[in-house]
Design a protein around this motif. Structure first.
Motif, PDB file in Angstrom:
ATOM      1  N   LEU A 190     -40.274  -1.067   1.372  1.00 23.64           N
ATOM      2  CA  LEU A 190     -39.547  -0.684   0.856  1.00 23.64           C
ATOM      3  C   LEU A 190     -39.228   0.150   0.048  1.00 23.64           C
ATOM      4  O   LEU A 190     -38.090   0.015   0.410  1.00 23.64           O
ATOM      5  CB  LEU A 190     -40.683  -1.349  -0.043  1.00 23.64           C
ATOM      6  CG  LEU A 190     -41.082  -2.806  -0.422  1.00 23.64           C
ATOM      7  CD1 LEU A 190     -42.269  -3.258  -1.311  1.00 23.64           C
ATOM      8  CD2 LEU A 190     -39.892  -4.341  -0.779  1.00 23.64           C
ATOM      9  N   ALA A 191     -39.938   0.906   0.821  1.00 18.56           N
ATOM     10  CA  ALA A 191     -38.998   2.904   0.219  1.00 18.56           C
ATOM     11  C   ALA A 191     -37.976   2.431   0.676  1.00 18.56           C
ATOM     12  O   ALA A 191     -36.810   3.065   0.692  1.00 18.56           O
ATOM     13  CB  ALA A 191     -40.529   3.757   0.524  1.00 18.56           C
ATOM     14  N   LEU A 249     -45.707  -8.178  -6.606  1.00 18.12           N
ATOM     15  CA  LEU A 249     -44.866  -9.536  -7.381  1.00 18.12           C
ATOM     16  C   LEU A 249     -43.450  -8.713  -7.897  1.00 18.12           C
ATOM     17  O   LEU A 249     -42.630  -9.689  -7.463  1.00 18.12           O
ATOM     18  CB  LEU A 249     -45.940 -10.411  -8.655  1.00 18.12           C
ATOM     19  CG  LEU A 249     -47.577 -10.554  -7.710  1.00 18.12           C
ATOM     20  CD1 LEU A 249     -48.278 -11.064  -9.365  1.00 18.12           C
ATOM     21  CD2 LEU A 249     -46.341 -11.984  -7.727  1.00 18.12           C
ATOM     22  N   CYS A 250     -43.115  -7.424  -8.515  1.00 17.36           N
ATOM     23  CA  CYS A 250     -42.448  -7.715  -9.306  1.00 17.36           C
ATOM     24  C   CYS A 250     -41.313  -6.489  -7.779  1.00 17.36           C
ATOM     25  O   CYS A 250     -40.103  -7.116  -7.653  1.00 17.36           O
ATOM     26  CB  CYS A 250     -42.869  -6.055 -10.320  1.00 17.36           C
ATOM     27  SG  CYS A 250     -42.733  -5.806 -11.776  1.00 17.36           S
ATOM     28  N   SER A 251     -42.071  -6.499  -7.023  1.00 19.95           N
ATOM     29  CA  SER A 251     -40.722  -6.223  -5.872  1.00 19.95           C
ATOM     30  C   SER A 251     -40.259  -7.029  -5.058  1.00 19.95           C
ATOM     31  O   SER A 251     -39.066  -7.125  -3.652  1.00 19.95           O
ATOM     32  CB  SER A 251     -41.820  -4.660  -4.600  1.00 19.95           C
ATOM     33  OG  SER A 251     -41.945  -4.116  -5.273  1.00 19.95           O
ATOM     34  N   VAL A 299     -37.336  -7.390   4.152  1.00 21.79           N
ATOM     35  CA  VAL A 299     -38.489  -6.358   2.799  1.00 21.79           C
ATOM     36  C   VAL A 299     -38.908  -7.562   1.921  1.00 21.79           C
ATOM     37  O   VAL A 299     -40.208  -6.541   2.116  1.00 21.79           O
ATOM     38  CB  VAL A 299     -36.976  -6.009   2.437  1.00 21.79           C
ATOM     39  CG1 VAL A 299     -37.562  -4.476   1.179  1.00 21.79           C
ATOM     40  CG2 VAL A 299     -36.071  -4.790   3.975  1.00 21.79           C
ATOM     41  N   SER A 300     -38.233  -8.169   0.887  1.00 21.34           N
ATOM     42  CA  SER A 300     -39.711  -9.167   0.142  1.00 21.34           C
ATOM     43  C   SER A 300     -40.701  -9.301   1.083  1.00 21.34           C
ATOM     44  O   SER A 300     -41.523  -9.633   0.193  1.00 21.34           O
ATOM     45  CB  SER A 300     -38.612  -9.651  -0.699  1.00 21.34           C
ATOM     46  OG  SER A 300     -38.196 -10.933   0.608  1.00 21.34           O
ATOM     47  N   ALA A 322     -48.155  -7.253   1.957  1.00 21.09           N
ATOM     48  CA  ALA A 322     -48.612  -6.263   0.906  1.00 21.09           C
ATOM     49  C   ALA A 322     -49.520  -6.803  -0.086  1.00 21.09           C
ATOM     50  O   ALA A 322     -51.199  -6.408  -0.399  1.00 21.09           O
ATOM     51  CB  ALA A 322     -48.033  -5.137   0.645  1.00 21.09           C
ATOM     52  N   LEU A 323     -49.400  -7.724  -1.239  1.00 16.36           N
ATOM     53  CA  LEU A 323     -50.338  -8.335  -1.756  1.00 16.36           C
ATOM     54  C   LEU A 323     -50.878  -9.427  -0.530  1.00 16.36           C
ATOM     55  O   LEU A 323     -52.337  -9.447  -1.858  1.00 16.36           O
ATOM     56  CB  LEU A 323     -48.957  -9.206  -2.507  1.00 16.36           C
ATOM     57  CG  LEU A 323     -49.879 -10.695  -3.140  1.00 16.36           C
ATOM     58  CD1 LEU A 323     -50.216  -9.020  -4.837  1.00 16.36           C
ATOM     59  CD2 LEU A 323     -48.361 -11.293  -4.139  1.00 16.36           C
ATOM     60  N   PHE A 324     -50.537  -9.882  -0.356  1.00 18.36           N
ATOM     61  CA  PHE A 324     -51.828 -11.271   0.743  1.00 18.36           C
ATOM     62  C   PHE A 324     -53.083  -9.525   1.484  1.00 18.36           C
ATOM     63  O   PHE A 324     -54.195  -9.984   0.852  1.00 18.36           O
ATOM     64  CB  PHE A 324     -51.566 -11.976   2.032  1.00 18.36           C
ATOM     65  CG  PHE A 324     -51.763 -11.865   3.473  1.00 18.36           C
ATOM     66  CD1 PHE A 324     -53.021 -13.544   2.453  1.00 18.36           C
ATOM     67  CD2 PHE A 324     -52.091 -11.212   3.869  1.00 18.36           C
ATOM     68  CE1 PHE A 324     -53.347 -13.961   3.217  1.00 18.36           C
ATOM     69  CE2 PHE A 324     -53.394 -11.874   5.280  1.00 18.36           C
ATOM     70  CZ  PHE A 324     -54.050 -13.305   4.858  1.00 18.36           C
TER      71      PHE A 324
END
Length: 397
Positions: A203-204, A271-273, A357-358, A364-366
């Motif tokens: 993401l970065a 979730l925001c990303s 990317v999303s 990462a959430l998982f």
């Protein structure tokens, strides 16, 4: 394999062996010398300019390796658990604010003078930072403004105020064996956190390497407007970093649970990303920038990942653990720009690049939801079991 780990993570290993204060100070002094040398690079000619520059930039990269592991060690030394979230996130979020503080000045300086002189200025600044760091970061027990009650407060709150003190006093330091280090790297918590850090860096580096190109080529924004628009999501990331740390500390005080207080901001952030996915379905530049700012805000929340590493890494190898963590995440900084380049080249648009990317935000959430499990410090002692059971309960303060 053992040699590869220490080549990729020399800064963390040196921090564990000699302590944060000495190694970071020497690293800053070394970078200052190298940057000053870069100011003289035009005294060469032809191919020697390129060779010299590449060598010096490689040395800079090596000297930078203690940076991030050092700040997590310093925070672990000075902060109890209920205050460490904001302190760590503030340190991590500072990288986004640096864009506002230094890039405009550097651009002005180069236009008025020269890039060679800029290297001299940077070198002098680094020497100043080295002096300030050395003066301000002795072990808590040796700091003239810290009393015993404050040291006890840090220790009783889960901090490690004696971590560097042992090295200064010359006490025998336990050497962690390769077997113990391997057990840490293969631990369930560690694997989940490493996977997430890889995703965070994806993401970065989309924002660092491809977001300006997305605005110009996909959205038709001119280069001057792009410079302004790129700064807006960066500020959102800074706010995300601060917010995640403050929320983590608040939840730690209310619940006394590392698992709840550390994971919740990560969940919100990822979730925001994922919101950048919806840029494929809007035409308004205002909405695009708003969604990207929300996405980068979420990435800012991921700075808490460094704090989580200090919560789980064995206290004997926090520096080495940080070095490995940093090296693993940096693999993404190599892969992401290349993959996005191929996607855009092959498809002619950024649609699948944004999906790529999303999707990392969801991965990462998982990882934090399923793989990491309850957060608890991993012990690196041969007498203690390193691998944690799946039924382990959340750690209380």
């Amino acid at each position: 394999m053992r040699q590869l780990i220490f080549i990729r993570c020399p800064g963390g290993w040196l921090l564990d062996k000699f302590g944060s204060r000495k190694i970071v100070t020497l690293a800053f002094v070394g970078m200052a010398i190298v940057n000053i040398l870069q100011g003289f690079i035009t005294f060469y000619s032809g191919l020697w300019v390129l060779i010299s520059f590449c060598i010096l930039r490689g040395v800079i990269g090596f000297l930078e390796t203690p940076g991030v592991p050092a700040f997590i060690r310093v925070i672990t030394t000075w902060c109890p658990l209920k205050e460490k979230g904001f302190a760590g996130s503030l340190a991590g979020a500072a990288q986004y604010m640096a864009v506002f503080a230094f890039v405009p000045f550097f651009a002005w300086f180069v236009s008025e003078y020269s890039f060679q002189q800029l290297f001299f200025v940077i070198g002098v600044l680094e020497l100043l930072v080295a002096w300030l760091f050395y003066r301000s970061t002795p072990a808590p027990a040796h700091h003239p403004k810290v009393n015993q009650a404050e040291i006890d407060y840090i220790r009783e709150g889960g901090g490690l105020p004696d971590m560097d003190l042992k090295k200064k006093e010359g006490k025998a330091q336990k050497t962690v064996s390769w077997r113990e280090l391997k057990a840490f790297v293969t631990n369930r918590q560690t694997i989940g956190i490493f996977i997430s850090q890889y995703c965070f860096n994806c993401l970065a580096f989309f924002f660092l390497s491809w977001f300006p190109m997305y605005l110009m080529s996909e959205r038709g924004i001119d280069i001057k407007a792009t410079g302004v628009l790129v700064a807006i999501p960066a500020f959102g990331a800074f706010i995300g970093g601060l917010s995640s740390g403050a929320l983590s500390d608040y939840l730690m005080r209310r619940t006394s649970s590392l698992t709840i207080s550390r994971k919740t901001p990560i969940y919100i952030g990822m979730l925001c990303s994922f919101s950048m996915f919806f840029c494929n379905y809007v035409d308004s530049i205002t909405l695009v920038v708003a969604l990207m700012t929300l996405a980068y805000f979420g990435k800012g929340c991921s700075t808490l990942g460094w704090v989580i590493l200090t919560d789980v890494a064995p206290k004997e190898i926090i520096g080495t653990a940080g070095g490995i963590f940093n090296a693993f995440g940096n693999v993404s900084t190599i892969v992401t720009p290349i993959v996005i380049g191929y996607i855009v080249s092959y498809t002619g648009s950024f649609t699948w690049a944004l999906i790529f990317v999303s999707a990392h935000a969801l991965l990462a959430l998982f990882s934090y939801l399923v793989i990491v499990g309850p957060i608890k410090r991993i012990e690196a002692s041969p007498q203690q079991e390193i691998h944690q059971p799946l039924t382990q309960q959340p750690v209380k303060e």
